[in-house]
Design a protein around this motif. Sequence first.
Motif, PDB file in Angstrom:
ATOM      1  N   UNK A  18     -14.175  -6.042  -5.404  1.00 50.93           N
ATOM      2  CA  UNK A  18     -13.678  -5.320  -4.234  1.00 50.93           C
ATOM      3  C   UNK A  18     -12.317  -5.820  -3.754  1.00 50.93           C
ATOM      4  N   UNK A  19     -11.740  -6.777  -4.455  1.00 48.56           N
ATOM      5  CA  UNK A  19     -10.381  -7.192  -4.117  1.00 48.56           C
ATOM      6  C   UNK A  19      -9.381  -6.101  -4.469  1.00 48.56           C
ATOM      7  N   UNK A  20      -9.714  -5.286  -5.457  1.00 49.99           N
ATOM      8  CA  UNK A  20      -8.809  -4.228  -5.914  1.00 49.99           C
ATOM      9  C   UNK A  20      -9.389  -2.827  -5.763  1.00 49.99           C
ATOM     10  N   UNK A  21     -10.710  -2.723  -5.631  1.00 49.76           N
ATOM     11  CA  UNK A  21     -11.366  -1.423  -5.501  1.00 49.76           C
ATOM     12  C   UNK A  21     -12.312  -1.465  -4.313  1.00 49.76           C
ATOM     13  N   UNK A  22     -12.176  -0.558  -3.340  1.00 47.72           N
ATOM     14  CA  UNK A  22     -13.144  -0.520  -2.232  1.00 47.72           C
ATOM     15  C   UNK A  22     -14.561  -0.354  -2.772  1.00 47.72           C
ATOM     16  N   UNK A  23     -15.516  -1.067  -2.178  1.00 43.76           N
ATOM     17  CA  UNK A  23     -16.885  -1.058  -2.699  1.00 43.76           C
ATOM     18  C   UNK A  23     -17.447   0.342  -2.913  1.00 43.76           C
ATOM     19  N   UNK A  24     -17.231   1.296  -1.994  1.00 41.51           N
ATOM     20  CA  UNK A  24     -17.820   2.619  -2.211  1.00 41.51           C
ATOM     21  C   UNK A  24     -17.270   3.353  -3.432  1.00 41.51           C
ATOM     22  N   UNK A  25     -16.161   2.856  -4.002  1.00 36.53           N
ATOM     23  CA  UNK A  25     -15.602   3.503  -5.188  1.00 36.53           C
ATOM     24  C   UNK A  25     -15.971   2.773  -6.477  1.00 36.53           C
ATOM     25  N   UNK A  26     -16.771   1.715  -6.380  1.00 35.64           N
ATOM     26  CA  UNK A  26     -17.313   1.084  -7.589  1.00 35.64           C
ATOM     27  C   UNK A  26     -18.219   2.109  -8.281  1.00 35.64           C
ATOM     28  N   UNK A  27     -18.100   2.276  -9.595  1.00 37.58           N
ATOM     29  CA  UNK A  27     -18.889   3.319 -10.268  1.00 37.58           C
ATOM     30  C   UNK A  27     -20.337   2.899 -10.502  1.00 37.58           C
ATOM     31  N   UNK A  28     -21.244   3.834 -10.275  1.00 34.06           N
ATOM     32  CA  UNK A  28     -22.643   3.684 -10.637  1.00 34.06           C
ATOM     33  C   UNK A  28     -22.982   4.839 -11.578  1.00 34.06           C
ATOM     34  N   UNK A  29     -23.385   4.509 -12.800  1.00 34.13           N
ATOM     35  CA  UNK A  29     -23.669   5.527 -13.819  1.00 34.13           C
ATOM     36  C   UNK A  29     -22.502   6.497 -13.952  1.00 34.13           C
TER      37      UNK A  29
END
Length: 333
Positions: A18-29
Motif C-alpha cells: 500500500x505504499x504505492x497502491x491504495x489498499x482498495x485497488x489491490x487485486x483480488x482474483x
Amino acid sequence: MNLIVPMAGMGKRLRPHTLTTPKPLIPIAGKPIVQRLVEDIAAVTPEKIEHIGFVVGDFGPETEVQLLQIAQAVGATGHIFYQQEALGTAHAVHCAREVLQGRVTVAFSDTLFKANFTLNTEDDGIIWVKRVEDPSAYGVVNLDIEGVITEFVEKPKNPVSDLAIIGIYYFKEGEKLRDQLDYIIEHDIRASGEFQLTTALENLKKEGVRFTTGAVDEWLDCGNKKVTVQSNSRYLGFLDENIISDSAVIEGTVIIPPVYIGDGVKITSSVIGPNVSVGAGSEIRDSRIKDSLIQNHVNLKDINLVNSMIGNCVIMEAKPAEVSLGDFTEWKG
C-alpha cells in the motif's frame, strides 16, 4: 439506490504493497478489491445503483479516474469525496453526505463477502453481520426474538453478542442517517476518540428505525498480507472456474484450478495453482507457485512460492518459500 464506499484508510497493515497502491485497488482474483465490492453489492441489490460516492484520502488523479470507471461499469455516476483526517467511521460516511438521499447502502472498502440473498429495500434498515469467535474487535449487535436489532455495541470488552457488523449497511431513508451524522459531528459526540457510525445507528433505533440483519455466508478480510492472500484464494473458489485470458501464452505448464491469469501473461515450464492470481503482463518460468497473489508485470524465474504476495513490476530469481514483496522490487539469488 445510492452507494457510499469509505476507503480513505492508509492500509498500514498491508505495507509494503500500500505504499504505492491504495489498499482498495489491490487485486483480488484479477480485480481491485473495491471493484469486487461494488459488483457484489450491485448483484444483491434489486434496484439500479444511481450514484456511488467514494470517500478517499490523497490517492491521486489516476486512482480517482479508476474509481469513476468502476462506477460507470455498473451503470452508476461516480463521485469523489475527501476525508482529510481519519476521525472515525461516522465521519467517513459524513464526507459523502451529498449522496445520503433516498435508499442508501454504505459499504466499507476492505469488506468482501459471499451472500445468498437479495436485499429487501422495503426494510427500514439492514446491518450485515457474521458470527465470529472473538467479538471484542468488532462492533456487534443484539437481537430480539423477532430478529430485530435491540442494541449496537462498539468493540465490547465483555462479550454481549457474537454477531459482528461486517461493514455493510442499508438505509431506506438516507436523509435520516445524514441528519444523525450532522448532529454527532456538530456536537462532537465521540466514542474512543472518534465519531462512530454505531452511535448514529443507536440514535436512529431510538427514533423508531427498525433494523434487521443480513447474514453473509463468508466474510473476507483484506487487512494484511496473510489474510489478503487467503481472501484471494477463497474468492477464486467462489468463481468456481479458471479465468485465463485469451492473450495468455502457457507452454509446458500444469494449471491446477482455481486460478486467474491476466492479459499478456507468459508461463513456461511451471506448475501454477491452486489458488493463484497472476496479473497482466507477467512472465513466469521454471517455477512452482500456489496459494499466492501476483500483481502486474512481474518477472519470476526458477522459484517455488506458497502463501505469497508479489507487487507490481517485481523481478525475482531466488528460492524463498514465502514472501511479501512491494512494487518495483528486484531480488536475485
